[in-house]
Design an enzyme around this catalytic site. Structure first.
Site, PDB file in Angstrom:
ATOM      1  N   GLY A  18      27.823  42.486  38.041  1.00  0.00           N
ATOM      2  CA  GLY A  18      28.051  41.056  37.790  1.00  0.00           C
ATOM      3  C   GLY A  18      29.481  40.760  37.370  1.00  0.00           C
ATOM      4  O   GLY A  18      29.730  39.923  36.515  1.00  0.00           O
ATOM      5  N   THR A  20      33.508  39.847  39.079  1.00  0.00           N
ATOM      6  CA  THR A  20      33.925  38.819  40.045  1.00  0.00           C
ATOM      7  C   THR A  20      33.282  39.071  41.408  1.00  0.00           C
ATOM      8  O   THR A  20      32.797  38.145  42.063  1.00  0.00           O
ATOM      9  CB  THR A  20      35.466  38.812  40.188  1.00  0.00           C
ATOM     10  OG1 THR A  20      36.025  38.762  38.882  1.00  0.00           O
ATOM     11  CG2 THR A  20      35.954  37.638  40.990  1.00  0.00           C
ATOM     12  N   GLU A  58      43.447  37.749  37.837  1.00  0.00           N
ATOM     13  CA  GLU A  58      43.720  36.342  37.526  1.00  0.00           C
ATOM     14  C   GLU A  58      44.542  35.631  38.587  1.00  0.00           C
ATOM     15  O   GLU A  58      44.645  34.419  38.556  1.00  0.00           O
ATOM     16  CB  GLU A  58      44.474  36.271  36.187  1.00  0.00           C
ATOM     17  CG  GLU A  58      43.646  36.806  35.036  1.00  0.00           C
ATOM     18  CD  GLU A  58      44.413  36.883  33.733  1.00  0.00           C
ATOM     19  OE1 GLU A  58      45.637  37.055  33.777  1.00  0.00           O
ATOM     20  OE2 GLU A  58      43.773  36.769  32.681  1.00  0.00           O
ATOM     21  N   ALA A  59      45.151  36.399  39.500  1.00  0.00           N
ATOM     22  CA  ALA A  59      46.010  35.759  40.503  1.00  0.00           C
ATOM     23  C   ALA A  59      45.373  35.909  41.878  1.00  0.00           C
ATOM     24  O   ALA A  59      44.774  36.944  42.185  1.00  0.00           O
ATOM     25  CB  ALA A  59      47.390  36.405  40.496  1.00  0.00           C
ATOM     26  N   LYS A  87      49.459  28.276  42.146  1.00  0.00           N
ATOM     27  CA  LYS A  87      50.384  29.382  42.456  1.00  0.00           C
ATOM     28  C   LYS A  87      51.014  29.111  43.821  1.00  0.00           C
ATOM     29  O   LYS A  87      50.303  29.030  44.827  1.00  0.00           O
ATOM     30  CB  LYS A  87      49.606  30.703  42.464  1.00  0.00           C
ATOM     31  CG  LYS A  87      50.457  31.902  42.856  1.00  0.00           C
ATOM     32  CD  LYS A  87      49.647  33.184  42.831  1.00  0.00           C
ATOM     33  CE  LYS A  87      50.429  34.339  43.423  1.00  0.00           C
ATOM     34  NZ  LYS A  87      49.595  35.539  43.608  1.00  0.00           N
ATOM     35  N   VAL A 195      21.182  50.192  35.652  1.00  0.00           N
ATOM     36  CA  VAL A 195      20.529  50.963  36.724  1.00  0.00           C
ATOM     37  C   VAL A 195      20.618  52.443  36.365  1.00  0.00           C
ATOM     38  O   VAL A 195      21.716  52.959  36.119  1.00  0.00           O
ATOM     39  CB  VAL A 195      21.244  50.710  38.083  1.00  0.00           C
ATOM     40  CG1 VAL A 195      20.633  51.566  39.181  1.00  0.00           C
ATOM     41  CG2 VAL A 195      21.218  49.234  38.442  1.00  0.00           C
ATOM     42  N   THR A 353      45.564  40.891  46.045  1.00  0.00           N
ATOM     43  CA  THR A 353      44.735  40.919  47.255  1.00  0.00           C
ATOM     44  C   THR A 353      43.262  41.286  47.023  1.00  0.00           C
ATOM     45  O   THR A 353      42.448  41.121  47.931  1.00  0.00           O
ATOM     46  CB  THR A 353      45.332  41.918  48.268  1.00  0.00           C
ATOM     47  OG1 THR A 353      45.755  43.098  47.564  1.00  0.00           O
ATOM     48  CG2 THR A 353      46.514  41.329  48.988  1.00  0.00           C
ATOM     49  N   ILE A 355      40.679  40.145  45.148  1.00  0.00           N
ATOM     50  CA  ILE A 355      39.635  39.107  45.186  1.00  0.00           C
ATOM     51  C   ILE A 355      39.522  38.560  46.618  1.00  0.00           C
ATOM     52  O   ILE A 355      38.419  38.312  47.113  1.00  0.00           O
ATOM     53  CB  ILE A 355      39.936  38.007  44.144  1.00  0.00           C
ATOM     54  CG1 ILE A 355      39.785  38.628  42.735  1.00  0.00           C
ATOM     55  CG2 ILE A 355      39.037  36.806  44.313  1.00  0.00           C
ATOM     56  CD1 ILE A 355      40.267  37.763  41.595  1.00  0.00           C
TER      57      ILE A 355
HETATM   58  P1  FAD Z   1      33.791  45.029  37.676  1.00  0.00           P
HETATM   59  O1  FAD Z   1      34.440  43.838  37.093  1.00  0.00           O
HETATM   60  O2  FAD Z   1      34.101  46.368  37.082  1.00  0.00           O
HETATM   61  O3  FAD Z   1      32.216  44.792  37.572  1.00  0.00           O
HETATM   62  C1  FAD Z   1      31.294  45.852  37.713  1.00  0.00           C
HETATM   63  C2  FAD Z   1      29.911  45.334  37.376  1.00  0.00           C
HETATM   64  O4  FAD Z   1      28.964  46.363  37.633  1.00  0.00           O
HETATM   65  C3  FAD Z   1      29.739  44.938  35.919  1.00  0.00           C
HETATM   66  O5  FAD Z   1      28.946  43.772  35.821  1.00  0.00           O
HETATM   67  C4  FAD Z   1      28.948  46.123  35.347  1.00  0.00           C
HETATM   68  O6  FAD Z   1      28.159  45.750  34.247  1.00  0.00           O
HETATM   69  C5  FAD Z   1      28.081  46.464  36.553  1.00  0.00           C
HETATM   70  N1  FAD Z   1      27.539  47.832  36.504  1.00  0.00           N
HETATM   71  C6  FAD Z   1      28.199  48.996  36.636  1.00  0.00           C
HETATM   72  N2  FAD Z   1      27.333  50.045  36.505  1.00  0.00           N
HETATM   73  C7  FAD Z   1      26.112  49.503  36.330  1.00  0.00           C
HETATM   74  C8  FAD Z   1      24.812  50.047  36.127  1.00  0.00           C
HETATM   75  N3  FAD Z   1      24.594  51.369  36.064  1.00  0.00           N
HETATM   76  N4  FAD Z   1      23.786  49.198  35.977  1.00  0.00           N
HETATM   77  C9  FAD Z   1      23.954  47.836  36.010  1.00  0.00           C
HETATM   78  N5  FAD Z   1      25.160  47.268  36.196  1.00  0.00           N
HETATM   79  C10 FAD Z   1      26.228  48.086  36.344  1.00  0.00           C
HETATM   80  N6  FAD Z   1      42.515  41.161  41.804  1.00  0.00           N
HETATM   81  C11 FAD Z   1      43.123  40.057  42.259  1.00  0.00           C
HETATM   82  O7  FAD Z   1      42.722  39.509  43.297  1.00  0.00           O
HETATM   83  N7  FAD Z   1      44.180  39.512  41.574  1.00  0.00           N
HETATM   84  C12 FAD Z   1      44.697  40.091  40.477  1.00  0.00           C
HETATM   85  O8  FAD Z   1      45.641  39.559  39.880  1.00  0.00           O
HETATM   86  C13 FAD Z   1      44.114  41.299  40.014  1.00  0.00           C
HETATM   87  N8  FAD Z   1      44.608  41.943  38.930  1.00  0.00           N
HETATM   88  C14 FAD Z   1      44.053  43.128  38.561  1.00  0.00           C
HETATM   89  C15 FAD Z   1      44.628  43.876  37.538  1.00  0.00           C
HETATM   90  C16 FAD Z   1      44.103  45.123  37.202  1.00  0.00           C
HETATM   91  C17 FAD Z   1      44.757  45.925  36.131  1.00  0.00           C
HETATM   92  C18 FAD Z   1      42.951  45.611  37.850  1.00  0.00           C
HETATM   93  C19 FAD Z   1      42.346  46.931  37.479  1.00  0.00           C
HETATM   94  C20 FAD Z   1      42.360  44.864  38.848  1.00  0.00           C
HETATM   95  C21 FAD Z   1      42.909  43.644  39.224  1.00  0.00           C
HETATM   96  N9  FAD Z   1      42.368  42.920  40.267  1.00  0.00           N
HETATM   97  C22 FAD Z   1      42.982  41.793  40.713  1.00  0.00           C
HETATM   98  C23 FAD Z   1      41.130  43.336  40.887  1.00  0.00           C
HETATM   99  C24 FAD Z   1      39.986  42.491  40.316  1.00  0.00           C
HETATM  100  O9  FAD Z   1      39.981  42.610  38.923  1.00  0.00           O
HETATM  101  C25 FAD Z   1      38.686  42.971  40.889  1.00  0.00           C
HETATM  102  O10 FAD Z   1      38.775  42.940  42.278  1.00  0.00           O
HETATM  103  C26 FAD Z   1      37.581  42.051  40.475  1.00  0.00           C
HETATM  104  O11 FAD Z   1      37.559  41.876  39.100  1.00  0.00           O
HETATM  105  C27 FAD Z   1      36.269  42.580  40.934  1.00  0.00           C
HETATM  106  O12 FAD Z   1      35.798  43.613  40.123  1.00  0.00           O
HETATM  107  P2  FAD Z   1      34.341  44.096  40.396  1.00  0.00           P
HETATM  108  O13 FAD Z   1      33.416  42.936  40.232  1.00  0.00           O
HETATM  109  O14 FAD Z   1      34.306  44.815  41.682  1.00  0.00           O
HETATM  110  O15 FAD Z   1      34.070  45.189  39.242  1.00  0.00           O
END
Ligand code: FAD
Length: 511
Positions: A18, A20, A58-59, A87, A195, A353, A355
């Site tokens: 859950g 982004t 955030e971007a 932006k 999970v 890139t 998001i």
């Molecule tokens: P996460 O936010 O890590 O979410 C993972 C989810 O899985 C969580 O809800 C967690 O609870 C759940 N989960 C994991 N294991 C289990 C389990 N066993 N059981 C149940 N639930 C579980 N992108 C941009 O487009 N622009 C930016 O400026 C940008 N800046 C960034 C800066 C940094 C330093 C980093 C590291 C990333 C950045 N990104 C950016 C990328 C962006 O943050 C991610 O693409 C975006 O937040 C998506 O993350 P996610 O949802 O894939 O993973």
């Protein structure tokens, strides 16, 4: 048991995660399936508050507006509720040499002449020593950004605002909440829990997941949004991760917010540092800051000291270290499991890139939506297109480093002497040899983006695009001078970015 018939393709979708990406997937599918509540489709999202999300990101880039319009939500409402700012560009500071800035704008750099982009003529005339102004004088985005101004794009392509594009900076936590409320409002079921087990059927398809509470959630199709751990795609489906740290050595980040100071800039600032780069992103309520670095070249402790000195004001939270490996999965879709977001790969956020890749791969998945059981031909094609896009972005990111003249640290000596991906080397050679930037039509970063970064990093063509010579010099110069004058007067008449945000309801016009 999953529905084996799957007459019209998979019906029961289960999303793990859950962050982004999880809530983007949930919103997109819930909005689609809400069109016919009797179709039998369902979306369930499982997330664990104990594990939490990565909490950054955030971007964005202008394609975010396509996602917002797919959801059919009011842009102004989204902007207000997510604390967004506008932006127009990224300002790169100290990348070529210390003390120098350059811009990467969104939108066009003037009209084409005889099907050749105006910047080709600019490079040609600039190389001949003609007074053609700065390349960025041809960008309405930069003329606005330099004055902290903002205007909406115009539907009239003849207006300087006709070629303008913009994206958003937003609060990642508020975006997840916004999308949560949206998806749940459209029928998505949310389950809180961790999970701990995954069951598969004889044909290697995932059939259900089991939570710590003992609850079992069955599905036809699973979307892995579990972040860097790749809970389903890696651990269950065995899709390997391709490591690109030989070209993109940054593998760590620290982030911390600070208070707003002064006018809100309509752009991100990216400053090159001793072992990577820092970002500065203005939101409506605070400034987001982070340092992306390679721990091969600087310790976490020294990176934190350099970061705190760089942000220049008191950090509102304790900076925390995040570790990652730049790279991708060649197969982000395997069997009945698609991975999105960090589970599918990650490239450092230099051009914002990640998001974009979440929803573009979602839209691509809808184009390849399986009609029955997952079809290997469909999956292969999907994975090839997704991988092509990642490789193109990788090359564009490496371009920011490899042409630098900095040699003041081990990190800069490394990134300016490494062997480049052949696809990137060829692109640089073609530009430097004859002024041409050859992109595919569906490339995310168009030839305008490449022109901005190549020029900003000091790369100059030694000969011109041969077709630019067909147009008389005074005609080219007049077109450029006219364009620059129109852009200057349009930018002068625009409101400040802060005034624009204060009246954000105006954005409804752009929706
Ligand atoms: P996460 O936010 O890590 O979410 C993972 C989810 O899985 C969580 O809800 C967690 O609870 C759940 N989960 C994991 N294991 C289990 C389990 N066993 N059981 C149940 N639930 C579980 N992108 C941009 O487009 N622009 C930016 O400026 C940008 N800046 C960034 C800066 C940094 C330093 C980093 C590291 C990333 C950045 N990104 C950016 C990328 C962006 O943050 C991610 O693409 C975006 O937040 C998506 O993350 P996610 O949802 O894939 O993973």
């Amino acid at each position: 048991m999953p529905d084996q018939s799957m007459g019209d393709g998979p019906k029961k979708f289960v999303i793990v995660g859950g962050g982004t990406s999880g809530w983007m997937a949930a919103s997109c599918l819930a909005r689609l399936f809400a069109a016919n509540p009797n179709s039998g489709h369902s979306v369930t999202l499982v997330e664990s508050e104990v594990i939490g999300t990565v909490g950054v990101g955030e971007a964005t880039i202008p394609t975010i507006l396509d996602f917002i319009s797919f959801l059919k939500v009011d842009q102004a409402d989204f902007i207000r509720k997510t604390n967004s700012t506008m932006k127009l560009a990224i300002k790169f500071r100290d990348w070529r040499v210390q003390g120098e800035d350059y811009w990467h704008p969104f939108g066009t750099l003037g009209p084409s002449i005889e099907n050749r982009p105006l910047f080709n003529y600019w490079f040609a005339r600039n190389g001949q020593g003609a007074t053609t102004g700065d390349l960025m004088d041809l960008s309405i985005a930069i003329q606005l950004a330099e004055q902290d101004k903002f205007a909406l794009p115009d539907n009239d392509p003849r207006s300087p605002l006709g070629g303008l594009k913009f994206a958003l900076h937003f609060d990642a936590g508020l975006v997840a909440k916004y999308l949560h409320d949206y998806a749940v409002g459209k029928g998505c079921k949310r389950i809180e829990g961790k999970v701990i087990d995954v069951a598969k059927s004889a044909d290697d398809a995932i059939s259900s997941i089991t939570l710590e509470s003992g609850e079992t959630v069955e599905g036809d199709f699973f979307i892995d949004c579990s972040g860097f751990r790749g809970l389903l795609i890696e651990k269950e489906m065995g899709s390997p991760y391709e490591d690109w740290s030989e070209w993109l050595p940054c593998n760590s980040a620290i982030a911390a917010p600070t208070q707003l100071d002064g006018a809100t800039h309509p752009y991100t600032v990216s400053t090159a540092r001793s072992a990577g780069w820092t970002w500065r992103i203005p939101l409506q309520s605070r400034t987001g800051n982070g340092y992306v670095y390679s721990n091969r070249f600087i310790s976490d402790e020294d990176a934190k000291t350099e970061f705190l000195a760089a942000i220049g004001s008191e950090s509102l939270a304790e900076p925390r270290v995040l570790r990652f490996t730049g790279g991708m999965r060649r197969e982000i879709w395997r069997g009945n499991c698609l991975s999105l977001g960090l589970a599918s790969g990650f490239l450092e956020p230099l051009e914002s890139t990640s998001i974009h890749l979440v929803f573009i791969n979602l839209f691509r998945f809808l184009d390849h939506f399986p009609a029955s059981k997952p079809d290997p031909k469909l999956i292969d094609r999907f994975n090839r297109l997704a991988a092509d896009e990642m490789e193109e972005i990788r090359d564009f990111l490496v371009l920011h480093y490899c042409l630098s003249e900095r040699r003041d640290s081990e990190f800069w000596r490394h990134v300016t002497s490494m062997e480049l991906p052949s696809s990137l080397q060829q692109k640089i050679d073609l530009f430097e040899e004859n002024g041409r930037i050859l992109s595919h039509h569906d490339d995310l970063f168009t030839n305008i983006s490449w022109a901005a970064v190549l020029n900003g990093m000091g790369s100059k063509p030694s000969a011109n695009d041969p077709l630019t010579g067909l147009i008389p010099d005074d005609f080219k110069d007049n077109v450029m001078r006219d364009m620059q004058a129109q852009i200057r007067s349009t930018a002068a008449a625009a409101p400040s970015h802060d005034e624009f945000l204060a009246g954000a309801q105006l954005l409804a016009k752009a929706g």
